[in-house]
Write an enzyme that holds these catalytic residues in place. Structure first.
Site, PDB file in Angstrom:
ATOM      1  N   SER A   1      48.848 -16.682 -84.940  1.00 38.66           N
ATOM      2  CA  SER A   1      47.542 -16.701 -84.032  1.00 38.66           C
ATOM      3  C   SER A   1      46.798 -16.169 -85.235  1.00 38.66           C
ATOM      4  CB  SER A   1      48.492 -14.542 -83.410  1.00 38.66           C
ATOM      5  OG  SER A   1      47.341 -14.438 -82.917  1.00 38.66           O
TER       6      SER A   1
ATOM      7  N   LYS B   1      44.361 -17.334 -78.511  1.00 38.03           N
ATOM      8  CA  LYS B   1      45.633 -16.380 -78.817  1.00 38.03           C
ATOM      9  C   LYS B   1      46.048 -15.256 -79.025  1.00 38.03           C
ATOM     10  CE  LYS B   1      45.451 -19.279 -82.887  1.00 38.03           C
ATOM     11  NZ  LYS B   1      46.688 -20.347 -82.876  1.00 38.03           N
TER      12      LYS B   1
ATOM     13  N   TYR C   1      38.769 -18.602 -78.130  1.00 39.26           N
ATOM     14  CA  TYR C   1      39.483 -18.711 -79.294  1.00 39.26           C
ATOM     15  C   TYR C   1      40.828 -17.524 -78.865  1.00 39.26           C
ATOM     16  CZ  TYR C   1      41.071 -19.813 -83.775  1.00 39.26           C
ATOM     17  OH  TYR C   1      41.887 -19.468 -84.663  1.00 39.26           O
TER      18      TYR C   1
END
Lengths: 98, 233
Positions: free
Chosen positions: B129, B147, B143
């Site tokens: 992550s 994650k 992004y």
């Protein structure tokens, strides 16, 4: 060589026997060609179903049938291809012949 | 526990390459994959050139892998891409590509790998992550969202794979000097590091350390956890 429904059924029933070996007496699955697998008439929960299906995949691979038993109807009580031995055998047969 | 069969996605460079080198040094057999060739060359390393977002190709890779090894002990979903841009300026195709690589690929690899991990005495899945999730920085929406999806997936997968003796955890690195961070403006990185308790760049060995903790046989009760580097929470 095309895989037969009888061969698929044998793999399914064997996997159910294996699953029963790890379950207590009160939650044994009925092992027969007419038995339910998942739903109100079965003691198998959704995680138990996953374990059984992975065992069935392995058994099918051993007889040369490489399929992944994923289906978005998996936990639907009415439409799941995994609700009974009969529907599962038919479903695997369709996948194997695709 | 040397001699494990370890599958790592995104081993062509950066953290993935460091993880592969670590496991090879530990005596493990490593299967790495990525879109490009790997600089790694070792008798216990197999590199597969593959687009990790291509589900059919991934399925084929696992079919081949099953012919070589019976059991997989470790899956590290490391492959990732970044997109640092304002939402208003991000093309939808970029958002799709980031989600496909950072989340869908991890889902695909997990789905396939868990079938091969059931026979392992200490099966482990580790997802990569990022501190971008808790820091919620502007310009990292896509992004961080990808994650974030991976973190939720990690926590729920932990419950689904537990009956098979598999643990599933995630590590969230703070900035590390890799190709992924090379395109991020320096000021942005410095702002990010300023929000850490430990205010410095991390190095790949910091990630390896957390991964090794998850992989220890004694860590069988550690699952569904996300560990961030640098004191970010």
């Amino acid at each position: 060589m095309e895989i037969t429904d009888d061969a698929i059924r044998e793999v399914v029933l064997n996997a159910m026997r294996n699953v029963n070996a790890a379950r207590d007496a009160a939650s044994q699955l009925v092992v027969s060609a007419e038995a339910p697998i998942f739903g109100p008439e079965s003691t198998l929960d959704s995680l138990g179903l996953v374990g059984l299906l992975l065992d069935i995949e392995e058994g099918l691979q051993e007889i040369g049938c490489d399929v992944i038993l994923s289906d978005e109807r998996a936990v639907s009580q009415k439409r799941s291809p995994f609700r009974s031995v009969q529907s599962l055998v038919s479903y695997v047969g369709t996948l194997a012949r695709e | 526990m040397p001699g494990r069969h370890v599958l790592i996605t995104g081993t062509s460079r950066g953290i993935g390459e460091a993880l592969a080198e670590h496991h090879l040094a530990a005596g493990d057999c490593v299967v790495g994959c990525g879109r490009s060739k790997s600089a790694l060359s070792h008798e216990r390393y197999l590199h597969v050139e593959i687009d990790v977002t291509d589900a059919t190709a991934v399925q084929g890779m696992f079919r081949d892998l099953k012919k070589r090894v019976k059991t997989l002990d470790v899956l590290i979903n490391n492959a990732g891409v970044a997109s640092m841009n304002a939402i208003a300026l991000t093309p939808v195709e970029t958002a799709r590509r980031v989600m496909e690589t950072n989340f869908i690929a991890a889902f695909n690899f997990t789905r396939e790998a868990m079938r091969m991990m059931r026979g392992s005495p200490a099966a482990r899945i580790v997802n990569l992550s990022s501190v971008a999730v808790p820091l919620r920085l502007e310009g990292e929406a896509v992004y961080a969202a990808s994650k974030s999806a991976l973190e939720t997936f990690t926590r729920i997968a932990a419950r689904e794979v537990a009956p098979f003796g598999i643990t599933c955890n995630a590590v969230g690195p703070c900035p590390i000097k890799t190709k992924l961070t090379a395109g991020v403006p320096d000021q942005k990185i410095q702002d990010l590091i300023a929000r850490q308790a430990v205010r410095r760049w991390a190095v790949p060995a910091d990630v390896v350390n957390v991964v090794e903790f998850f992989l220890r046989p004694e860590s069988s009760m550690i699952t569904g956890q996300v560990v961030y580097l640098g004191g970010v929470s």
